[in-house]
Design a protein around this motif. Structure first.
Motif, short mmCIF file in Angstrom:
data_model
loop_
_atom_site.label_atom_id
_atom_site.label_comp_id
_atom_site.label_asym_id
_atom_site.label_seq_id
_atom_site.Cartn_x
_atom_site.Cartn_y
_atom_site.Cartn_z
N SER A 28 0.83 -1.21 0.00
CA SER A 28 0.00 0.00 0.00
C SER A 28 0.86 1.26 0.00
O SER A 28 0.54 2.23 -0.70
CB SER A 28 -0.95 -0.01 1.20
OG SER A 28 -1.86 -1.08 1.08
N ALA A 35 1.47 6.76 -6.81
CA ALA A 35 0.44 7.79 -6.99
C ALA A 35 1.06 9.18 -6.94
O ALA A 35 0.69 10.05 -7.73
CB ALA A 35 -0.65 7.65 -5.93
N LEU A 49 -6.30 10.53 -5.73
CA LEU A 49 -5.58 9.33 -6.15
C LEU A 49 -4.65 8.84 -5.05
O LEU A 49 -4.63 7.64 -4.74
CB LEU A 49 -4.77 9.60 -7.42
CG LEU A 49 -3.84 8.44 -7.83
CD1 LEU A 49 -4.64 7.20 -8.22
CD2 LEU A 49 -2.91 8.89 -8.95
N ALA A 52 -6.68 7.17 -2.30
CA ALA A 52 -7.19 5.86 -2.72
C ALA A 52 -6.06 4.84 -2.82
O ALA A 52 -6.24 3.67 -2.47
CB ALA A 52 -7.92 5.98 -4.06
N ALA A 53 -4.90 5.29 -3.25
CA ALA A 53 -3.76 4.38 -3.41
C ALA A 53 -3.36 3.75 -2.07
O ALA A 53 -3.17 2.54 -1.99
CB ALA A 53 -2.58 5.13 -4.03
N HIS A 56 -6.36 1.40 -0.88
CA HIS A 56 -7.02 0.46 -1.79
C HIS A 56 -7.12 -0.96 -1.24
O HIS A 56 -8.07 -1.67 -1.54
CB HIS A 56 -6.35 0.47 -3.18
CG HIS A 56 -5.09 -0.32 -3.26
ND1 HIS A 56 -3.89 0.10 -2.71
CD2 HIS A 56 -4.85 -1.52 -3.83
CE1 HIS A 56 -2.97 -0.80 -2.95
NE2 HIS A 56 -3.52 -1.80 -3.62
N LEU A 91 -13.60 4.64 -5.58
CA LEU A 91 -12.31 4.22 -6.16
C LEU A 91 -11.78 2.97 -5.45
O LEU A 91 -11.31 2.03 -6.10
CB LEU A 91 -11.28 5.34 -6.05
CG LEU A 91 -11.24 6.35 -7.18
CD1 LEU A 91 -10.31 7.50 -6.82
CD2 LEU A 91 -10.82 5.70 -8.48
N HIS A 95 -11.25 -0.60 -7.42
CA HIS A 95 -9.86 -0.54 -7.89
C HIS A 95 -9.47 -1.80 -8.67
O HIS A 95 -9.92 -2.89 -8.39
CB HIS A 95 -8.89 -0.27 -6.73
CG HIS A 95 -8.62 -1.45 -5.84
ND1 HIS A 95 -9.39 -1.74 -4.75
CD2 HIS A 95 -7.64 -2.38 -5.90
CE1 HIS A 95 -8.90 -2.82 -4.15
NE2 HIS A 95 -7.84 -3.22 -4.83
N SER A 96 -8.66 -1.57 -9.67
CA SER A 96 -8.06 -2.64 -10.47
C SER A 96 -9.08 -3.65 -10.99
O SER A 96 -8.90 -4.86 -10.87
CB SER A 96 -6.93 -3.31 -9.69
OG SER A 96 -5.91 -2.36 -9.43
N LEU A 127 -5.19 4.61 -10.79
CA LEU A 127 -5.13 3.69 -9.65
C LEU A 127 -4.74 2.28 -10.11
O LEU A 127 -3.94 1.61 -9.44
CB LEU A 127 -6.45 3.68 -8.88
CG LEU A 127 -6.45 2.91 -7.56
CD1 LEU A 127 -5.31 3.35 -6.63
CD2 LEU A 127 -7.80 3.04 -6.87
N CYS A 130 -0.97 2.41 -10.64
CA CYS A 130 -0.21 2.41 -9.38
C CYS A 130 -0.20 1.03 -8.74
O CYS A 130 0.85 0.56 -8.28
CB CYS A 130 -0.79 3.44 -8.43
SG CYS A 130 -0.63 5.14 -9.02
N ASP A 131 -1.34 0.37 -8.70
CA ASP A 131 -1.45 -0.96 -8.09
C ASP A 131 -0.72 -2.01 -8.91
O ASP A 131 -0.01 -2.86 -8.36
CB ASP A 131 -2.94 -1.32 -7.95
CG ASP A 131 -3.20 -2.59 -7.17
OD1 ASP A 131 -2.33 -3.05 -6.40
OD2 ASP A 131 -4.32 -3.13 -7.31
#
Length: 187
Positions: A28, A35, A49, A52-53, A56, A91, A95-96, A127, A130-131
């Motif tokens: 995380s 992000a 962002l 949320a990053a 997440h 978000l 996510h993803s 996002l 980033c993930d």
């Protein structure tokens, strides 16, 4: 980017993940660093962002794992316990390409009803980027290596393996769109 929401999000994620799930916390933190690197392509949404990053994967926290589907559990926690910003919660919930995994789990209708997708593709893509370019240990990686790592960790025929196979084309496309936006930024 040290806004109020980002500081709050980091504190919440750390409180929920750092002790019970230190590797998830490292991931995380790495996603949050990514992000910060891409926030410039989002203008005023960079703080959203970043928040949320870092949050997440909060739904993996053992005390929050009600359904066992971390995007849904995390979003419910943020909405119900923290009254978090609606866009942030949506978000985290989505996510993803979480809708595809929710489909595999029989939870798609629940996720869609409670947390509709955001219409801002730039945020959604950022996002995902980033993930999917951060290892479980929080290091930078390629999207291809990350997809292979997820498949190897869970198994190709597992629920997550099936999901990641279905999601891979859109994950690759989202990462490509972010990389193009980053390349187009003035240096």
């Amino acid at each position: 980017m040290n806004g109020v929401m980002v500081k709050w999000a980091g504190a919440v994620a750390e409180a929920e993940l750092s002790e019970p799930l230190p590797r998830r916390w490292a991931h995380s933190q790495g996603v949050a660093r990514r992000a910060a690197e891409v926030a410039g392509i989002l203008g005023d949404d960079g703080e959203l962002l970043a928040s949320a990053a870092v949050l997440h994967d909060v739904g993996y926290a053992p005390r929050l794992a009600v359904t066992g589907f971390h995007p849904l559990d995390g979003a419910r926690f943020l909405r119900d316990e923290h009254k978090a910003d609606e866009r942030l919660v949506r978000l985290v919930a989505n996510h993803s390409l979480a809708l595809l995994e929710a489909d595999e789990r029989g939870l798609r209708k629940v996720l869609e009803a409670e947390f509709p997708l955001l219409g801002d593709q730039r945020l959604v893509d950022a996002l995902i980027y980033c993930d999917m370019t951060t290892t479980p240990d929080g290091e930078v990686t390629s999207v291809e290596a990350r997809l292979a790592e997820i498949t190897a960790r869970y198994g190709a025929d597992s629920l997550v393996g099936r999901f990641i196979r279905r999601a891979a084309p859109e994950i690759l496309a989202a990462v490509g769109r972010v990389e193009s936006a980053l390349a187009a930024q003035p240096r």
